[in-house]
Design a protein around this motif. Structure first.
Motif, PDB file in Angstrom:
ATOM      1  N   SER A 148       7.087  -5.384   0.647  1.00 24.79           N
ATOM      2  CA  SER A 148       5.934  -5.764   1.460  1.00 24.79           C
ATOM      3  C   SER A 148       4.862  -4.679   1.421  1.00 24.79           C
ATOM      4  N   ASN A 149       5.276  -3.398   1.472  1.00 25.63           N
ATOM      5  CA  ASN A 149       4.312  -2.317   1.328  1.00 25.63           C
ATOM      6  C   ASN A 149       3.669  -2.329  -0.046  1.00 25.63           C
ATOM      7  N   LEU A 150       4.449  -2.727  -1.042  1.00 21.89           N
ATOM      8  CA  LEU A 150       3.919  -2.792  -2.398  1.00 21.89           C
ATOM      9  C   LEU A 150       2.797  -3.823  -2.493  1.00 21.89           C
ATOM     10  N   VAL A 151       2.956  -4.943  -1.805  1.00 17.17           N
ATOM     11  CA  VAL A 151       1.892  -5.944  -1.781  1.00 17.17           C
ATOM     12  C   VAL A 151       0.631  -5.363  -1.155  1.00 17.17           C
ATOM     13  N   PHE A 152       0.809  -4.609  -0.068  1.00 12.27           N
ATOM     14  CA  PHE A 152      -0.329  -3.952   0.585  1.00 12.27           C
ATOM     15  C   PHE A 152      -0.998  -2.955  -0.358  1.00 12.27           C
ATOM     16  N   VAL A 153      -0.176  -2.174  -1.069  1.00 15.10           N
ATOM     17  CA  VAL A 153      -0.708  -1.195  -2.013  1.00 15.10           C
ATOM     18  C   VAL A 153      -1.478  -1.884  -3.137  1.00 15.10           C
ATOM     19  N   LEU A 154      -0.938  -2.980  -3.667  1.00 14.41           N
ATOM     20  CA  LEU A 154      -1.616  -3.691  -4.753  1.00 14.41           C
ATOM     21  C   LEU A 154      -2.929  -4.301  -4.288  1.00 14.41           C
ATOM     22  N   ALA A 155      -2.964  -4.803  -3.041  1.00 10.36           N
ATOM     23  CA  ALA A 155      -4.219  -5.332  -2.515  1.00 10.36           C
ATOM     24  C   ALA A 155      -5.262  -4.230  -2.404  1.00 10.36           C
ATOM     25  N   LEU A 156      -4.865  -3.082  -1.850  1.00 10.10           N
ATOM     26  CA  LEU A 156      -5.780  -1.941  -1.780  1.00 10.10           C
ATOM     27  C   LEU A 156      -6.234  -1.504  -3.163  1.00 10.10           C
ATOM     28  N   LEU A 157      -5.283  -1.483  -4.086  1.00 13.36           N
ATOM     29  CA  LEU A 157      -5.607  -1.061  -5.444  1.00 13.36           C
ATOM     30  C   LEU A 157      -6.637  -1.984  -6.074  1.00 13.36           C
ATOM     31  N   MET A 158      -6.510  -3.285  -5.822  1.00 17.18           N
ATOM     32  CA  MET A 158      -7.466  -4.239  -6.372  1.00 17.18           C
ATOM     33  C   MET A 158      -8.864  -3.988  -5.830  1.00 17.18           C
TER      34      MET A 158
END
Length: 361
Positions: A148-158
């Protein structure tokens, strides 16, 4: 009459403000740590966007290429880690008899040393294979929560990568108006990329050597421990100590104290030579931080942000150095005290060169 604030009071107020900031960061570590991770990943893959643009590709293609690079690496690491830890959870129950025999040997050794049976029983009753398996299940649950944190990180990264498509013109404006600020951020970006490249290369070398050694010794799950060695290589100074504990413990159950000592000895030879002698020289040259500052940054950021803080200790220290020291020419002298070589820091270049003297006609 002109009033001036005493320098001691300024230092005291700055220290109090720093304490408030650190306490606030620790309170919001669950949000800040993924944000910093996304920032470091954005800095790492920004050259991919530049490479695509340099070859005539559109900005959106560079954005997709950078995101695909990060997503591919992160998904591969998380998948390998989840699969390997799941294997570990299925393997550990098979060592119940070995652990029981080991505890019996320890109990006999302590009894021969004159320690009472009540104290022995009280100490060893806390060790149970069921508790070990439960701990592994807890790790698995934590890794699933990491998704779930990874999804947050990927959204921020985008979003950060999207903003990165126009970072060049914006930094050109900053360079023209505030060259000191632009120079500080450029130093942070260059140092972060150099550190990530050096740590990744040495981490891969260490992981291959550790995994091969464990495979030759017959220690179960050598690929998992090689992956752990690769990840802990990003933790400066004490990463290999963390990485050797799990395979050494499993080697103790698999082949007894002799196999465990072999694992520890090989890890010490490989990791001390590479991570404690060779790698710090390259890291110091790449980021300009002394070994002492690097270790203190590990302790500090690990305490403030947890595990991600330990992994990102050096890049976070470079960011703090850029915001607090490099951004102000009057504090740049501190670089000579905390740098690896003690060399005088270079002043950022400006776009406006001084005009040459005109000849008198």
């Amino acid at each position: 009459m002109v009033w001036s604030i005493p320098r001691g009071l300024i230092v005291l107020l700055a220290g109090a403000g720093g304490v408030v900031v650190v306490v606030g960061m620790r309170a919001f570590a669950g949000v800040l740590a993924p944000v910093f991770l996304a920032l470091m990943l954005t800095v790492a893959v920004q050259p991919v966007q530049g490479w695509v643009r340099g070859r005539g590709g559109p900005a959106w293609l560079g954005l997709l290429a950078a995101l695909a690079t990060v997503v591919g690496v992160l998904v591969a690491l998380v998948a390998a880690l989840l699969f390997s830890v799941a294997q570990l959870g299925s393997v550990l129950p098979g060592y119940a008899d070995e652990l029981g025999a080991l505890l019996d040997d320890v109990r006999e050794l302590l009894a021969n040393a004159g320690i009472s049976q009540d104290r022995i029983h009280s100490a060893l009753s806390q060790i149970d294979v069921g508790k070990v398996v439960a701990a592994v299940d807890g790790v698995l649950g934590g890794l699933l929560g990491l998704v779930s944190n990874l999804v947050f990180v990927l959204a921020l990264l985008m979003f950060m990568a999207f903003d990165g498509m126009t970072i060049g013109p914006r930094m050109a404006v900053v360079t023209r108006l505030r060259p000191d600020i632009a120079g500080a951020f450029a130093t942070f970006v260059d140092g972060t990329r150099s550190y990530l490249v050096v740590s990744t290369v040495f981490g891969f070398v260490v992981a291959v050597l550790d995994g091969a050694a464990l495979w030759l010794l017959g220690v179960p799950l050598p690929l998992l421990w090689a992956l752990v060695s690769f990840l802990t290589n990003y933790i400066p100074n004490i990463g290999f100590v963390i990485g050797v504990i799990p395979p050494a413990a499993l080697a103790l159950l698999e082949g007894g104290p002799g196999l465990m000592l072999w694992v520890i000895a090989i890890y010490c030879v490989i990791n001390v030579v590479i991570q404690s002698i060779i790698q710090p020289k390259f890291v110091g040259d790449a980021v300009g931080l002394s070994v002492t500052v690097t270790f203190l940054s590990l302790v500090f950021w690990g305490w403030v942000l947890g595990a991600l803080g330990a992994l990102l200790a050096v890049p976070l220290t470079l960011l703090a150095k850029a915001l607090l020291l490099d951004i102000d020419p009057t504090t740049r002298w501190v670089d000579a005290l905390i740098s690896h070589s003690g060399a005088e820091p270079e002043s950022p270049e400006t776009d406006e060169a001084p005009a040459p003297p005109r000849a008198e006609g």
